[in-house]
Scaffold this motif. Structure first.
Motif, PDB file in Angstrom:
ATOM      1  N   MET A  70     -19.665  80.347  -4.937  1.00 11.54           N
ATOM      2  CA  MET A  70     -20.602  81.444  -4.115  1.00 11.54           C
ATOM      3  C   MET A  70     -22.049  81.032  -5.471  1.00 11.54           C
ATOM      4  O   MET A  70     -23.081  82.092  -4.632  1.00 11.54           O
ATOM      5  CB  MET A  70     -19.581  82.807  -5.039  1.00 11.54           C
ATOM      6  N   ASN A  71     -21.790  79.983  -6.034  1.00 13.24           N
ATOM      7  CA  ASN A  71     -23.561  80.412  -6.599  1.00 13.24           C
ATOM      8  C   ASN A  71     -24.028  79.297  -6.022  1.00 13.24           C
ATOM      9  O   ASN A  71     -24.065  78.321  -5.076  1.00 13.24           O
ATOM     10  CB  ASN A  71     -22.589  79.364  -7.710  1.00 13.24           C
ATOM     11  N   PRO A  72     -25.045  79.836  -5.307  1.00  7.05           N
ATOM     12  CA  PRO A  72     -26.071  79.509  -4.496  1.00  7.05           C
ATOM     13  C   PRO A  72     -26.426  78.187  -4.245  1.00  7.05           C
ATOM     14  O   PRO A  72     -26.774  77.191  -3.846  1.00  7.05           O
ATOM     15  CB  PRO A  72     -27.201  80.743  -3.874  1.00  7.05           C
ATOM     16  N   LYS A  73     -26.562  77.440  -5.627  1.00  3.93           N
ATOM     17  CA  LYS A  73     -27.329  76.478  -6.305  1.00  3.93           C
ATOM     18  C   LYS A  73     -26.793  75.531  -7.440  1.00  3.93           C
ATOM     19  O   LYS A  73     -26.959  73.909  -7.660  1.00  3.93           O
ATOM     20  CB  LYS A  73     -28.047  76.612  -7.907  1.00  3.93           C
ATOM     21  N   THR A  74     -25.163  75.620  -5.941  1.00  6.12           N
ATOM     22  CA  THR A  74     -24.262  74.530  -6.977  1.00  6.12           C
ATOM     23  C   THR A  74     -23.792  73.177  -6.340  1.00  6.12           C
ATOM     24  O   THR A  74     -24.559  73.500  -5.277  1.00  6.12           O
ATOM     25  CB  THR A  74     -22.846  75.232  -6.623  1.00  6.12           C
ATOM     26  N   ASN A  75     -24.332  72.196  -6.847  1.00  6.20           N
ATOM     27  CA  ASN A  75     -24.118  70.852  -6.557  1.00  6.20           C
ATOM     28  C   ASN A  75     -22.548  70.245  -5.871  1.00  6.20           C
ATOM     29  O   ASN A  75     -22.389  69.340  -5.488  1.00  6.20           O
ATOM     30  CB  ASN A  75     -24.620  70.284  -7.122  1.00  6.20           C
ATOM     31  N   ALA A  76     -21.611  70.986  -6.251  1.00  4.70           N
ATOM     32  CA  ALA A  76     -20.353  70.921  -6.201  1.00  4.70           C
ATOM     33  C   ALA A  76     -19.454  71.171  -4.555  1.00  4.70           C
ATOM     34  O   ALA A  76     -20.323  71.766  -3.903  1.00  4.70           O
ATOM     35  CB  ALA A  76     -19.041  71.514  -7.062  1.00  4.70           C
ATOM     36  N   VAL A  77     -18.656  70.061  -3.707  1.00  4.54           N
ATOM     37  CA  VAL A  77     -18.482  70.399  -2.297  1.00  4.54           C
ATOM     38  C   VAL A  77     -16.820  70.153  -2.845  1.00  4.54           C
ATOM     39  O   VAL A  77     -15.750  69.820  -3.741  1.00  4.54           O
ATOM     40  CB  VAL A  77     -18.723  69.230  -2.279  1.00  4.54           C
ATOM     41  N   ASP A  78     -15.814  70.164  -1.387  1.00  4.71           N
ATOM     42  CA  ASP A  78     -14.048  70.912  -1.906  1.00  4.71           C
ATOM     43  C   ASP A  78     -13.877  68.848  -1.530  1.00  4.71           C
ATOM     44  O   ASP A  78     -14.409  68.757  -0.037  1.00  4.71           O
ATOM     45  CB  ASP A  78     -13.956  71.278  -1.219  1.00  4.71           C
ATOM     46  N   ALA A  79     -13.398  68.530  -2.862  1.00 10.70           N
ATOM     47  CA  ALA A  79     -13.187  66.863  -2.024  1.00 10.70           C
ATOM     48  C   ALA A  79     -12.129  66.687  -3.450  1.00 10.70           C
ATOM     49  O   ALA A  79     -11.521  67.834  -3.890  1.00 10.70           O
ATOM     50  CB  ALA A  79     -14.222  66.141  -2.678  1.00 10.70           C
ATOM     51  N   ASP A  80     -11.425  65.498  -3.429  1.00 12.79           N
ATOM     52  CA  ASP A  80     -10.060  65.050  -4.284  1.00 12.79           C
ATOM     53  C   ASP A  80     -11.212  64.233  -5.580  1.00 12.79           C
ATOM     54  O   ASP A  80     -11.400  63.692  -5.006  1.00 12.79           O
ATOM     55  CB  ASP A  80      -9.234  63.718  -3.753  1.00 12.79           C
ATOM     56  N   CYS A  81      -9.884  64.776  -6.462  1.00 21.34           N
ATOM     57  CA  CYS A  81     -11.023  64.307  -7.535  1.00 21.34           C
ATOM     58  C   CYS A  81     -10.425  62.819  -8.034  1.00 21.34           C
ATOM     59  O   CYS A  81      -8.884  62.574  -7.966  1.00 21.34           O
ATOM     60  CB  CYS A  81     -10.607  65.573  -9.368  1.00 21.34           C
ATOM     61  N   VAL A  82     -11.112  61.603  -7.913  1.00 24.17           N
ATOM     62  CA  VAL A  82     -10.454  60.147  -8.463  1.00 24.17           C
ATOM     63  C   VAL A  82      -9.862  60.138  -9.915  1.00 24.17           C
ATOM     64  O   VAL A  82      -9.018  59.354  -9.253  1.00 24.17           O
ATOM     65  CB  VAL A  82     -12.214  59.501  -7.994  1.00 24.17           C
ATOM     66  N   ALA A  83      -9.984  60.998 -10.695  1.00 26.75           N
ATOM     67  CA  ALA A  83      -9.301  60.489 -11.938  1.00 26.75           C
ATOM     68  C   ALA A  83      -8.293  61.292 -11.829  1.00 26.75           C
ATOM     69  O   ALA A  83      -6.958  60.880 -12.249  1.00 26.75           O
ATOM     70  CB  ALA A  83     -10.799  61.125 -12.975  1.00 26.75           C
ATOM     71  N   CYS A  84      -8.000  62.660 -11.394  1.00 30.32           N
ATOM     72  CA  CYS A  84      -6.770  63.512 -11.993  1.00 30.32           C
ATOM     73  C   CYS A  84      -5.764  64.226 -10.749  1.00 30.32           C
ATOM     74  O   CYS A  84      -5.246  63.658 -10.805  1.00 30.32           O
ATOM     75  CB  CYS A  84      -6.772  65.070 -12.198  1.00 30.32           C
TER      76      CYS A  84
END
Length: 548
Positions: free
Chosen positions: A206-220
């Motif tokens: 819900m953060n309008p300024k976020t740069n995150a997307v739904d994906a699988d983390c390559v680390a965990c």
């Protein structure tokens, strides 16, 4: 006669001290008829009545009564018309100065008034400022105010709960669920700490300024909100925070990189990291990124400032021939960008360096005594505690620790058995422990056991270095682990199961566990591999070598 006069004076003095004014006045009137009384009274600096009414005035004792020629000296003073100066009579203190300002009671002396004010029941200074309760003294009032139930310092600012002491309130506020710092400002979700709240807000949907997307983390390998690196891989908030913390402790890992592609300043990852870190760590991160991305930098020479300044955007003519000083962006102190020092009006840069070098001779001499070497890039002194002579400064500069020259331009390298710059050479007089997988030597069994837990050969023998957190199945690559977790029933259902015991058969109570810690304890207790066992030490070797 002299004895009679002394006795009369002593009687008058005793009566005046005991506040027997009537008797003292009578004794003083009787003394006036005695020979030599006037001279004695002059020495008392007051009349008999004043002496009787004012016992605080200094008086002469009976020993000071003149024993010889009293009458003759008195007559000489009378004939000359002279007399000794008399001390003015002590005036009584007015009633207004002896009246209590709180209860209006009048006292005999000012001292009694001061003692009464401290315990006056109507004194506002003995009243609690929170509940208006009165106390006998200021000490009791101060002690009560600390634990007063109406004291705002004892009340939680967010939930309104009242505590008996400010320390209990502070301890409660550290874990108060109503703390706004523990609640996301976008989705209103609650968290256990403010750090988790900030981490969630940066990646919140819900953060309008976020740069995150739904994906699988390559680390965990978790499917959650992630940020995309320049190479195309995604990292979640927890893994990105851990990566930044390691990079801040070792500046050579900055800028952040994945698949050998670094993160550029102003990139999506760079902006996300700036929002994740606290203020102090964010300042360190930005300073390190500025140091890595700039070609010409300097530090403010003031000890109280020391800010990093980039000179890439300053015109070249202003650096080589400055007409006026530039100010430090942090403290606004005038600086000279040519010699990277304070502004020196009327003195050339070479002259200023010569004069300032005399003050630094003692520091340079001390650094040489300590065997410290100066970095060729940032001019900071570095001490080597262990390792080879190839030094990588936190500014990115590489130099030789032996001669201080830029790395690769000297002949101080130690080359042996086809491997350059071997370090940590420890001569072993007894025996050493070898890893059963990679044959790496160690001085003690404990060091060897720590190495075996992370040895690549040992992990490869167990099935791979990547392990599922729900069923402890090992995979050789990250892609295999990611494919396994998509089909793992334990990861889908959020359970913790032992895959080996499940395949062997048995009731669910044997291979299902309530937490990851219980599953790990079961694996260590039941499925202990022989490949991780401790080996006996072997014979002595000349050197235990660990290359860089």
């Amino acid at each position: 006669q002299v004895n009679t006069q002394r006795a009369a004076a002593q009687q008058c003095y005793t009566m005046s001290v005991n506040r027997r004014l009537k008797d003292a006045r009578a004794a003083a009137q009787a003394m006036l008829t005695a020979p030599g009384a006037a001279d004695f009274l002059d020495r008392l600096h007051g009349s008999p009545l004043d002496v009787a009414a004012s016992p605080k005035v200094r008086r002469l004792s009976c020993r000071d009564w003149p024993a010889q020629n009293v009458t003759a000296r008195y007559r000489d003073h009378k004939a000359a018309g002279e007399s000794l100066p008399r001390m003015p009579t002590v005036k009584p203190v007015p009633e207004d100065d002896r009246r209590c300002d709180h209860c209006c009671e009048i006292f005999r002396t000012v001292l009694e008034l001061k003692g009464h004010i401290e315990v006056c029941t109507l004194n506002s200074k003995t009243r609690c400022r929170h509940c208006s309760k009165r106390f006998a003294s200021k000490a009791d009032k101060t002690e009560h105010e600390v634990v007063c139930e109406f004291n705002p310092d004892n009340c939680c600012e967010w939930c309104g709960k009242i505590f008996g002491h400010p320390t209990l309130k502070s301890r409660h506020q550290q874990r108060c669920p109503m703390d706004p710092k523990r609640t996301c400002s976008f989705c209103r979700s609650g968290f256990r700490s403010s750090a988790e709240t900030v981490r969630h807000e940066v990646f919140c949907r819900m953060n309008p300024k976020t740069n995150a997307v739904d994906a699988d983390c390559v680390a965990c390998g978790d499917a959650t909100r992630c940020v995309r690196f320049p190479c195309g891989d995604h990292y979640c908030a927890s893994c990105l925070s851990a990566l930044v913390q390691v990079a801040l402790s070792d500046r050579s890992l900055l800028p952040l990189r994945c698949c050998k592609k670094p993160v550029e300043p102003g990139d999506v990852v760079d902006l996300t990291v700036a929002h994740l870190l606290p203020e102090k760590q964010c300042k360190k991160y930005q300073e390190a990124m500025l140091l890595k991305s700039s070609r010409n930098v300097m530090y403010c020479p003031r000890i109280s400032c020391g800010a990093l300044i980039s000179l890439d955007h300053v015109p070249t003519e202003d650096i080589l021939a400055p007409a006026e000083p530039y100010g430090c962006p942090s403290c606004h102190w005038p600086l000279c960008f040519n010699c990277k020092s304070e502004w020196h009006e009327g003195i050339g840069c070479e002259q200023y360096k010569f004069l300032s070098s005399k003050d630094g001779d003692a520091i340079v001499k001390f650094c040489k005594q300590q065997n410290w070497t100066k970095c060729t890039t940032c001019d900071n002194y570095i001490e080597k505690s262990a390792g080879c002579d190839h030094i990588v400064c936190r500014c990115g500069g590489e130099f030789c620790y032996q001669c201080g020259s830029r790395w690769g331009t000297c002949r101080c390298q130690v080359v042996a058995t086809g491997h350059a710059l071997r370090h940590n050479r420890v001569e072993i007089a007894t025996r050493q422990y070898l890893c059963p997988h990679c044959s790496q030597p160690y001085l003690s069994d404990l060091e060897m056991q720590v190495h075996v837990r992370n040895c690549r050969e040992a992990l490869r023998a167990l099935g791979g270095a990547f392990q599922c957190t729900n069923c402890l199945t090992r995979c050789s690559t990250q892609e295999d682990l990611r494919n396994h977790r998509r089909s793992c029933t334990a990861a889908i259902n959020g359970r913790f199961e032992c895959s080996a015991c499940r395949v062997a058969g048995g009731p669910p109570e044997i291979w299902q566990f309530p937490s990851r810690a219980r599953l790990t304890q079961h694996a260590r207790r039941v499925h202990t591999h022989d490949s991780l066992a401790t080996t006996e030490p072997v014979g002595p070797t000349r050197f235990a070598v660990s290359c860089c």
